[in-house]
Design a protein around this motif. Structure first.
Motif, PDB file in Angstrom:
ATOM      1  N   MET A   1       0.849  -1.174   0.000  1.00 28.56           N
ATOM      2  CA  MET A   1       0.000   0.000   0.000  1.00 28.56           C
ATOM      3  C   MET A   1       0.888   1.228   0.000  1.00 28.56           C
ATOM      4  O   MET A   1       1.888   1.289   0.696  1.00 28.56           O
ATOM      5  N   SER A   2       0.522   2.207  -0.788  1.00 23.53           N
ATOM      6  CA  SER A   2       1.274   3.465  -0.872  1.00 23.53           C
ATOM      7  C   SER A   2       0.761   4.465   0.152  1.00 23.53           C
ATOM      8  O   SER A   2      -0.381   4.385   0.590  1.00 23.53           O
ATOM      9  N   ASN A   3       1.610   5.401   0.488  1.00 17.06           N
ATOM     10  CA  ASN A   3       1.226   6.468   1.412  1.00 17.06           C
ATOM     11  C   ASN A   3       1.018   7.760   0.653  1.00 17.06           C
ATOM     12  O   ASN A   3       1.676   8.022  -0.356  1.00 17.06           O
ATOM     13  N   MET A   4       0.095   8.578   1.168  1.00 19.60           N
ATOM     14  CA  MET A   4      -0.157   9.901   0.605  1.00 19.60           C
ATOM     15  C   MET A   4      -0.402  10.841   1.773  1.00 19.60           C
ATOM     16  O   MET A   4      -1.207  10.549   2.652  1.00 19.60           O
ATOM     17  N   ASN A   5       0.290  11.953   1.767  1.00 17.68           N
ATOM     18  CA  ASN A   5       0.081  12.961   2.802  1.00 17.68           C
ATOM     19  C   ASN A   5      -0.857  14.022   2.257  1.00 17.68           C
ATOM     20  O   ASN A   5      -0.694  14.493   1.134  1.00 17.68           O
ATOM     21  N   ILE A   6      -1.836  14.406   3.062  1.00 17.49           N
ATOM     22  CA  ILE A   6      -2.815  15.407   2.653  1.00 17.49           C
ATOM     23  C   ILE A   6      -2.832  16.513   3.691  1.00 17.49           C
ATOM     24  O   ILE A   6      -2.925  16.251   4.889  1.00 17.49           O
ATOM     25  N   SER A   7      -2.768  17.750   3.221  1.00 19.98           N
ATOM     26  CA  SER A   7      -2.878  18.901   4.116  1.00 19.98           C
ATOM     27  C   SER A   7      -4.329  19.352   4.149  1.00 19.98           C
ATOM     28  O   SER A   7      -4.956  19.522   3.106  1.00 19.98           O
ATOM     29  N   LEU A   8      -4.844  19.518   5.355  1.00 18.28           N
ATOM     30  CA  LEU A   8      -6.222  19.960   5.536  1.00 18.28           C
ATOM     31  C   LEU A   8      -6.264  21.175   6.441  1.00 18.28           C
ATOM     32  O   LEU A   8      -5.525  21.245   7.430  1.00 18.28           O
ATOM     33  N   PRO A   9      -7.170  22.110   6.153  1.00 21.30           N
ATOM     34  CA  PRO A   9      -7.392  23.194   7.115  1.00 21.30           C
ATOM     35  C   PRO A   9      -7.922  22.592   8.424  1.00 21.30           C
ATOM     36  O   PRO A   9      -8.495  21.497   8.424  1.00 21.30           O
ATOM     37  N   ASP A  10      -7.740  23.307   9.503  1.00 15.27           N
ATOM     38  CA  ASP A  10      -8.159  22.801  10.816  1.00 15.27           C
ATOM     39  C   ASP A  10      -9.621  22.376  10.839  1.00 15.27           C
ATOM     40  O   ASP A  10      -9.965  21.348  11.435  1.00 15.27           O
ATOM     41  N   ALA A  11     -10.495  23.124  10.181  1.00 17.74           N
ATOM     42  CA  ALA A  11     -11.924  22.800  10.202  1.00 17.74           C
ATOM     43  C   ALA A  11     -12.193  21.451   9.533  1.00 17.74           C
ATOM     44  O   ALA A  11     -12.995  20.649  10.029  1.00 17.74           O
ATOM     45  N   LEU A  12     -11.517  21.185   8.415  1.00 19.66           N
ATOM     46  CA  LEU A  12     -11.711  19.889   7.750  1.00 19.66           C
ATOM     47  C   LEU A  12     -11.100  18.754   8.560  1.00 19.66           C
ATOM     48  O   LEU A  12     -11.661  17.660   8.636  1.00 19.66           O
ATOM     49  N   LYS A  13      -9.950  18.991   9.159  1.00 16.95           N
ATOM     50  CA  LYS A  13      -9.316  17.972  10.009  1.00 16.95           C
ATOM     51  C   LYS A  13     -10.229  17.635  11.173  1.00 16.95           C
ATOM     52  O   LYS A  13     -10.417  16.446  11.506  1.00 16.95           O
ATOM     53  N   SER A  14     -10.844  18.629  11.778  1.00 16.31           N
ATOM     54  CA  SER A  14     -11.785  18.384  12.885  1.00 16.31           C
ATOM     55  C   SER A  14     -12.983  17.585  12.399  1.00 16.31           C
ATOM     56  O   SER A  14     -13.457  16.676  13.084  1.00 16.31           O
ATOM     57  N   PHE A  15     -13.473  17.910  11.212  1.00 17.75           N
ATOM     58  CA  PHE A  15     -14.601  17.179  10.648  1.00 17.75           C
ATOM     59  C   PHE A  15     -14.237  15.713  10.446  1.00 17.75           C
ATOM     60  O   PHE A  15     -14.997  14.813  10.811  1.00 17.75           O
ATOM     61  N   VAL A  16     -13.081  15.447   9.859  1.00 17.90           N
ATOM     62  CA  VAL A  16     -12.633  14.069   9.630  1.00 17.90           C
ATOM     63  C   VAL A  16     -12.498  13.339  10.958  1.00 17.90           C
ATOM     64  O   VAL A  16     -12.969  12.203  11.108  1.00 17.90           O
ATOM     65  N   TYR A  18     -14.005  13.896  13.727  1.00 18.49           N
ATOM     66  CA  TYR A  18     -15.340  13.660  14.274  1.00 18.49           C
ATOM     67  C   TYR A  18     -15.993  12.473  13.562  1.00 18.49           C
ATOM     68  O   TYR A  18     -16.597  11.613  14.209  1.00 18.49           O
ATOM     69  N   GLN A  19     -15.893  12.427  12.238  1.00 17.67           N
ATOM     70  CA  GLN A  19     -16.487  11.324  11.487  1.00 17.67           C
ATOM     71  C   GLN A  19     -15.868   9.991  11.888  1.00 17.67           C
ATOM     72  O   GLN A  19     -16.565   8.985  12.037  1.00 17.67           O
ATOM     73  N   VAL A  20     -14.578   9.981  12.068  1.00 16.25           N
ATOM     74  CA  VAL A  20     -13.880   8.762  12.474  1.00 16.25           C
ATOM     75  C   VAL A  20     -14.400   8.291  13.824  1.00 16.25           C
ATOM     76  O   VAL A  20     -14.727   7.110  14.008  1.00 16.25           O
ATOM     77  N   SER A  21     -14.534   9.204  14.762  1.00 13.98           N
ATOM     78  CA  SER A  21     -14.967   8.813  16.112  1.00 13.98           C
ATOM     79  C   SER A  21     -16.445   8.435  16.164  1.00 13.98           C
ATOM     80  O   SER A  21     -16.828   7.534  16.895  1.00 13.98           O
ATOM     81  N   GLN A  22     -17.276   9.100  15.384  1.00 22.44           N
ATOM     82  CA  GLN A  22     -18.724   8.874  15.466  1.00 22.44           C
ATOM     83  C   GLN A  22     -19.219   7.741  14.580  1.00 22.44           C
ATOM     84  O   GLN A  22     -20.269   7.173  14.836  1.00 22.44           O
ATOM     85  N   ARG A  23     -18.492   7.432  13.527  1.00 19.62           N
ATOM     86  CA  ARG A  23     -18.995   6.465  12.565  1.00 19.62           C
ATOM     87  C   ARG A  23     -18.249   5.135  12.598  1.00 19.62           C
ATOM     88  O   ARG A  23     -18.442   4.296  11.738  1.00 19.62           O
TER      89      ARG A  23
END
Length: 78
Positions: A1-16, A18-23
């Motif tokens: 599996m390959s790795n990819m780094n993604i930069s997200l603004p703080d608001a999107l990182k918080s959203f992700v 939250y989704q990880v924890s809730q879903r």
């Protein structure tokens, strides 16, 4: 599996996060992979729909058509 780094603004990182924890995802990577798979599925469906729309017209699909399909299935099952 390959790795990819993604930069997200703080608001999107918080959203992700939250989704990880809730879903029930175990990692943010799992969540992002599912989003990508869903997008692939949507693009595939769109391509199928466009191909169908561009194809030649056939006989109308109505109640008689589905009845004939049911009859063929019942006949095939014996």
């Amino acid at each position: 599996m390959s790795n990819m780094n993604i930069s997200l603004p703080d608001a999107l990182k918080s959203f992700v996060d939250y989704q990880v924890s809730q879903r029930g995802y175990t990692t943010s990577s799992e969540y992002v992979r599912e989003l990508i798979r869903k997008d692939q599925d949507q693009q595939h469906l769109r391509a199928l729909l466009l191909a169908g729309a561009e194809s030649a017209s056939t006989t109308p699909v109505d109640g008689d058509y589905f009845e004939s399909l049911r009859a063929r299935v019942h006949k095939a099952r014996g």
